[in-house]
Design a protein around this motif. Sequence first.
Motif, PDB file in Angstrom:
ATOM      1  N   UNK A 237      21.435  -9.349   0.628  1.00 56.62           N
ATOM      2  CA  UNK A 237      20.803  -9.014   1.632  1.00 56.62           C
ATOM      3  C   UNK A 237      21.475  -9.547   3.047  1.00 56.62           C
ATOM      4  N   UNK A 238      21.801 -10.572   2.727  1.00 58.01           N
ATOM      5  CA  UNK A 238      22.328 -11.316   4.245  1.00 58.01           C
ATOM      6  C   UNK A 238      23.617 -10.605   4.379  1.00 58.01           C
ATOM      7  N   UNK A 239      24.590  -9.994   3.382  1.00 54.28           N
ATOM      8  CA  UNK A 239      25.774  -9.322   3.516  1.00 54.28           C
ATOM      9  C   UNK A 239      25.745  -8.114   4.127  1.00 54.28           C
ATOM     10  N   UNK A 240      24.545  -7.466   3.683  1.00 54.27           N
ATOM     11  CA  UNK A 240      24.189  -6.217   4.205  1.00 54.27           C
ATOM     12  C   UNK A 240      23.769  -6.248   5.757  1.00 54.27           C
ATOM     13  N   UNK A 241      22.980  -7.263   5.859  1.00 52.50           N
ATOM     14  CA  UNK A 241      22.609  -7.507   7.541  1.00 52.50           C
ATOM     15  C   UNK A 241      23.911  -7.833   8.571  1.00 52.50           C
ATOM     16  N   UNK A 242      24.818  -8.640   7.720  1.00 53.04           N
ATOM     17  CA  UNK A 242      25.794  -9.055   8.492  1.00 53.04           C
ATOM     18  C   UNK A 242      26.844  -7.911   8.866  1.00 53.04           C
ATOM     19  N   UNK A 243      27.057  -6.937   7.739  1.00 51.32           N
ATOM     20  CA  UNK A 243      27.937  -5.674   7.929  1.00 51.32           C
ATOM     21  C   UNK A 243      29.210  -6.229   7.983  1.00 51.32           C
ATOM     22  N   UNK A 244      30.195  -5.199   8.225  1.00 52.26           N
ATOM     23  CA  UNK A 244      31.715  -5.985   8.613  1.00 52.26           C
ATOM     24  C   UNK A 244      31.963  -6.651   7.471  1.00 52.26           C
ATOM     25  N   UNK A 245      33.034  -7.568   7.947  1.00 49.48           N
ATOM     26  CA  UNK A 245      33.757  -8.549   7.339  1.00 49.48           C
ATOM     27  C   UNK A 245      33.218  -9.901   7.383  1.00 49.48           C
ATOM     28  N   UNK A 246      32.674 -10.651   6.236  1.00 50.35           N
ATOM     29  CA  UNK A 246      31.987 -11.729   6.468  1.00 50.35           C
ATOM     30  C   UNK A 246      33.003 -12.958   6.394  1.00 50.35           C
ATOM     31  N   UNK A 247      33.001 -13.841   7.320  1.00 48.90           N
ATOM     32  CA  UNK A 247      34.144 -14.826   7.429  1.00 48.90           C
ATOM     33  C   UNK A 247      33.651 -16.063   6.894  1.00 48.90           C
ATOM     34  N   UNK A 248      32.411 -16.450   7.342  1.00 56.98           N
ATOM     35  CA  UNK A 248      31.767 -17.549   6.733  1.00 56.98           C
ATOM     36  C   UNK A 248      30.352 -17.545   6.306  1.00 56.98           C
ATOM     37  N   UNK A 249      30.177 -18.303   4.969  1.00 56.75           N
ATOM     38  CA  UNK A 249      28.947 -18.170   4.569  1.00 56.75           C
ATOM     39  C   UNK A 249      28.123 -19.577   4.383  1.00 56.75           C
TER      40      UNK A 249
ATOM     41  N   UNK B 290      31.100  -8.708  12.726  1.00 60.33           N
ATOM     42  CA  UNK B 290      29.864  -8.178  13.556  1.00 60.33           C
ATOM     43  C   UNK B 290      28.720  -8.889  14.293  1.00 60.33           C
ATOM     44  N   UNK B 291      28.740 -10.348  13.832  1.00 57.70           N
ATOM     45  CA  UNK B 291      27.944 -11.161  14.253  1.00 57.70           C
ATOM     46  C   UNK B 291      27.319 -11.887  12.966  1.00 57.70           C
ATOM     47  N   UNK B 292      26.195 -12.556  13.373  1.00 50.46           N
ATOM     48  CA  UNK B 292      25.625 -13.517  12.712  1.00 50.46           C
ATOM     49  C   UNK B 292      24.305 -13.385  12.224  1.00 50.46           C
ATOM     50  N   UNK B 293      24.013 -13.356  10.736  1.00 50.46           N
ATOM     51  CA  UNK B 293      22.487 -12.964  10.259  1.00 50.46           C
ATOM     52  C   UNK B 293      22.191 -14.150   9.287  1.00 50.46           C
TER      53      UNK B 293
END
Length: 526
Positions: A337-349, A421-424
């Motif tokens: 879910x959080x991956x799809x909300x963040x969209x784009x390339x995730x850099x930090x989890x 694309x931001x933080x979620x």
Amino acid sequence: MSKVLVSDSIDQAGIDILSQVATVDVKTGLKPAELIEIIGEYDALMIRSGTRVTQEIIEAGTQLKIIGRAGVGVDNVDVPAATRRGIVVVNSPEGNTIAAAEHAIAMILALSRHIPDANASVKRGAWDRNSFIGAEVYKKTLGIVGLGKIGSHVAAVAKAMGMKLLAYDPFISTERAEQIGCQLVELDLLFQQADYITLHIPKTPETTHLINAVTLAKMKPTARIINCARGGIIEENALAAAIKAGKIAGAALDVFESEPLGESELRSLGKEVILTPHLGASTTEAQVNVAIDVAEQIRDVLLGLPARSAVNIPGLGPDVLEELKPYMQLAETLGNLVGQLAGGRVEVLNVRLQGELATNKSQPLVVAALKGLLYQALRERVNYVNASIEAKERGIRVIETRDASVRDYAGTLHLEATGTLGTHSVTGALLGEREIHLTDVDGFPINVPPSKYMLFTLHRDMPGIIGKLGSLLGSFNVNIASMQVGRKIVRGDAVMALSIDDPLPEGILDEIIKVPGIRDAYTVTL
Ligand SMILES: NC(=O)c1ccc[n+]([C@@H]2O[C@H](COP(=O)([O-])OP(=O)(O)OC[C@H]3O[C@@H](n4cnc5c(N)ncnc54)[C@H](O)[C@@H]3O)[C@@H](O)[C@H]2O)c1
Ligand SMILES: O=C(O)[C@H](O)COP(=O)(O)O
């Protein structure tokens, strides 16, 4: 239907379990080239120590999901190569413990009383009682190297025979050794004092040739050494030379540097040396145990369930798995879910384990969250085995924190993904021990079970907005199954979480964002 290849001889009990979910082919004695040729057809491979599963075989196994070792040692499997390919490697850590320990005890007694040679002499027609004067083990010192499962059982039996027990194992505490009745000592002291030395350690770079000319020279001339652990822990030429020179009294070996044992000095030695062909686990009971244990795990993995004794999923032992199982699904769902909300390339989890999850035991949840996060990119190619490696290769930095003070549910998991694309962020918990609930999205409290298709909006909390969104979705024939608003203050910012019956049609998100008061909208498929 899945296909399983069994390439070593396995008890029928295991084959029966595999047959519930797969077509099982038993093909023993395959040459490496023959295995490479056929392995591409199979979803699972079940082996004992007879099959060497090299990187080449793993690469040829393009469908492989699991390699099951019906026994303990996985040194015949290239585990790093399997891990890179996302293939689970499982074993049976306890199925043959008793068998191996009893073989070691049998070796100690057989050596002491020259049973194999005495037996052979009677069978040849002789009645020679003078050549086979033995030694008692009672009150003798047994040095146990490796006080794990097998070493501990050997200790218990040897203690009952009246032996004094010394042990060397740098990874266990003095208290634990004392509980087992052993005095924990340094290796040199064990070598110097033991009448019998029995090895129960894995073969690692540190233990390879642990017994060599130098260490053999430290032992008593009356010492006897037993190896029912792994070949290569003893340097065989040095051992044969030490026995020939009378530097030690004898040895009993079940395992060898190269198996089957080829030409060897050891074969030429007399009653002071006993050799068995890797029989430690060869009891009816152990073979049933290991076959069932590993076949059940292969069956589970083929059914999409986790395995209880995976050697390449750190921290996921059977007891931990039992406890964490429901939370693993929660972590995967939140990651996805959080991956799809963040969209784009995730850099930090950021993974925050809260409440009763704030223990070191919960580490597998981080892996499960990464598996969920990477699912959109990798689909079925990502699993518990390779999720961490895949994340690392994509440059995703994982920050793990624990906060036991959060007590709104028994245990909650909070994930925050920062990307191009931001933080979620999302938080979730289990209700009634099994039911997953989202309890927070982007800092707004909600309480909804996730569903396959969902829509989230970030909007201004104001009259009419729900109605407008409902009409818009209706005009696109989208049926809303449930809806909930999460807000911190009245008429401030809010989040709306909608479960919808079908995927959102193309282009509708742009329309939703045009609704006055709605700032952002995200659709996810879980
Ligand atoms: N002959 C057979 O058929 C047969 C059957 C079963 C197991 N085995 C082998 O027996 C060995 C022991 O199996 P287990 O089930 O007891 O394993 P285990 O993991 O329960 O115990 C191994 C112990 O060795 C200790 N250890 C690791 N490195 C050490 C070192 N450098 N020095 C001293 N101690 C060290 C560990 O702390 C651990 O306590 C394994 O090598 C296994 O493959 C052989
Ligand atoms: O590691 C093990 O379990 C033993 O070495 C047994 O090997 P086997 O299954 O080939 O008998």
